[in-house]
Design an enzyme around this catalytic site. Structure first.
Site, PDB file in Angstrom:
ATOM      1  CE  LYS A  11      -3.953  -2.203   2.329  1.00  0.00           C
ATOM      2  NZ  LYS A  11      -4.945  -2.084   3.449  1.00  0.00           N
ATOM      3  CE1 TYR A  51      -9.617  -2.793   0.695  1.00  0.00           C
ATOM      4  CE2 TYR A  51      -8.784  -0.882  -0.475  1.00  0.00           C
ATOM      5  CZ  TYR A  51      -8.557  -2.013   0.293  1.00  0.00           C
ATOM      6  OH  TYR A  51      -7.271  -2.357   0.662  1.00  0.00           O
ATOM      7  CG  HIS A 117      -5.376  -6.123  -0.290  1.00  0.00           C
ATOM      8  ND1 HIS A 117      -6.598  -6.031   0.335  1.00  0.00           N
ATOM      9  CD2 HIS A 117      -5.530  -7.053  -1.285  1.00  0.00           C
ATOM     10  CE1 HIS A 117      -7.464  -6.844  -0.275  1.00  0.00           C
ATOM     11  NE2 HIS A 117      -6.840  -7.457  -1.255  1.00  0.00           N
ATOM     12  CD  GLU A 128      -9.138  -8.902  -3.385  1.00  0.00           C
ATOM     13  OE1 GLU A 128      -9.862  -8.337  -2.550  1.00  0.00           O
ATOM     14  OE2 GLU A 128      -8.044  -9.437  -3.080  1.00  0.00           O
TER      15      GLU A 128
HETATM   16  P1  IDP Z   1      -7.882  -6.685   5.725  1.00  0.00           P
HETATM   17  O1  IDP Z   1      -7.099  -5.713   4.860  1.00  0.00           O
HETATM   18  O2  IDP Z   1      -7.061  -7.218   6.863  1.00  0.00           O
HETATM   19  O3  IDP Z   1      -8.568  -7.766   4.933  1.00  0.00           O
HETATM   20  P2  IDP Z   1     -10.500  -5.415   5.970  1.00  0.00           P
HETATM   21  O4  IDP Z   1     -11.403  -5.550   7.158  1.00  0.00           O
HETATM   22  O5  IDP Z   1     -10.882  -6.123   4.725  1.00  0.00           O
HETATM   23  O6  IDP Z   1      -9.035  -5.817   6.451  1.00  0.00           O
HETATM   24  O7  IDP Z   1     -10.378  -3.851   5.691  1.00  0.00           O
HETATM   25  C1  IDP Z   1      -9.813  -3.386   4.479  1.00  0.00           C
HETATM   26  C2  IDP Z   1      -8.876  -2.234   4.794  1.00  0.00           C
HETATM   27  O8  IDP Z   1      -9.645  -1.139   5.324  1.00  0.00           O
HETATM   28  C3  IDP Z   1      -7.846  -2.511   5.889  1.00  0.00           C
HETATM   29  O9  IDP Z   1      -6.715  -3.202   5.431  1.00  0.00           O
HETATM   30  C4  IDP Z   1      -7.520  -1.115   6.358  1.00  0.00           C
HETATM   31  O10 IDP Z   1      -6.646  -0.433   5.456  1.00  0.00           O
HETATM   32  C5  IDP Z   1      -8.900  -0.460   6.306  1.00  0.00           C
HETATM   33  N1  IDP Z   1      -9.612  -0.568   7.590  1.00  0.00           N
HETATM   34  C6  IDP Z   1     -10.197  -1.665   8.120  1.00  0.00           C
HETATM   35  N2  IDP Z   1     -10.770  -1.411   9.307  1.00  0.00           N
HETATM   36  C7  IDP Z   1     -10.554  -0.090   9.537  1.00  0.00           C
HETATM   37  C8  IDP Z   1     -10.922   0.797  10.610  1.00  0.00           C
HETATM   38  O11 IDP Z   1     -11.559   0.425  11.587  1.00  0.00           O
HETATM   39  N3  IDP Z   1     -10.497   2.094  10.477  1.00  0.00           N
HETATM   40  C9  IDP Z   1      -9.794   2.562   9.403  1.00  0.00           C
HETATM   41  N4  IDP Z   1      -9.453   1.758   8.377  1.00  0.00           N
HETATM   42  C10 IDP Z   1      -9.824   0.454   8.439  1.00  0.00           C
HETATM   43 MG    MG Z   2     -10.079  -7.614   3.533  1.00  0.00          MG
END
Ligand code: IDP
Ligand code: MG
Length: 139
Positions: A11, A51, A117, A128
């Site tokens: 990222k 997303y 990611h 993806e």
């Molecule tokens: P992951 O990347 O571990 O799969 P996801 O829940 O799919 O996590 O969330 C996608 C992305 O959104 C995260 O990697 C992070 O960059 C962002 N994100 C997730 N939860 C939060 C939050 O509570 N606050 C701010 N950004 C978040």
């Molecule tokens: Mg995710």
């Protein structure tokens, strides 16, 4: 177990903090083969689509802004059990909860700016990978 492919991103935060090389080294040291890789600036519309499952979450707008703020390195990684193994190497979404030695523990700034990611399942990887790569770009 058969070879599997997953989709990964280094990222914009990790590129800006110059951790690209260390993350790539960790990927290779952990048995992944890089089958596709390109440095891109993700467009706002692409980030919104990528997303879209998080559209209703309070962090959605901030996430889209973050993912489009600078270059990102998109990749396809291959090894046995690649999807789970890459999630394991990444560490928990919130670096405060990430295990020692994981990429997010080492390099993530916070729960949003969390360095990498990875696809969270076979169905997600199947969407993806072609989102960013044509078949001809996977070697
Ligand atoms: P992951 O990347 O571990 O799969 P996801 O829940 O799919 O996590 O969330 C996608 C992305 O959104 C995260 O990697 C992070 O960059 C962002 N994100 C997730 N939860 C939060 C939050 O509570 N606050 C701010 N950004 C978040
Ligand atoms: Mg995710």
């Amino acid at each position: 177990m058969a070879l599997e492919r997953t989709f990964a991103i280094i990222k914009p935060d990790a590129i800006q903090t110059k951790h690209t090389g260390e993350i790539l080294a960790s990927i290779e040291q952990n048995g992944f083969r890089i089958v596709g890789m390109k440095l891109i600036r993700i467009a706002r519309q692409e980030a919104e689509k990528f997303y879209e499952v998080h559209q209703q979450r309070p962090f959605f707008a901030g996430l889209v802004t973050f993912m489009t703020e600078g270059p990102a390195l998109v990749m396809v990684l291959e090894r046995e059990d690649a999807i789970a193994k890459w999630r394991e190497l990444m560490g928990a979404t919130n670096p405060a909860n990430a295990a020692e030695g994981t990429i997010r523990k080492r390099f993530a700034e916070n729960i949003e700016r969390n360095a990498v990611h990875g696809s969270d399942g076979a169905d997600t990887a199947a969407v993806e990978i072609p989102f960013f790569f044509s078949t001809a770009e996977l070697l």
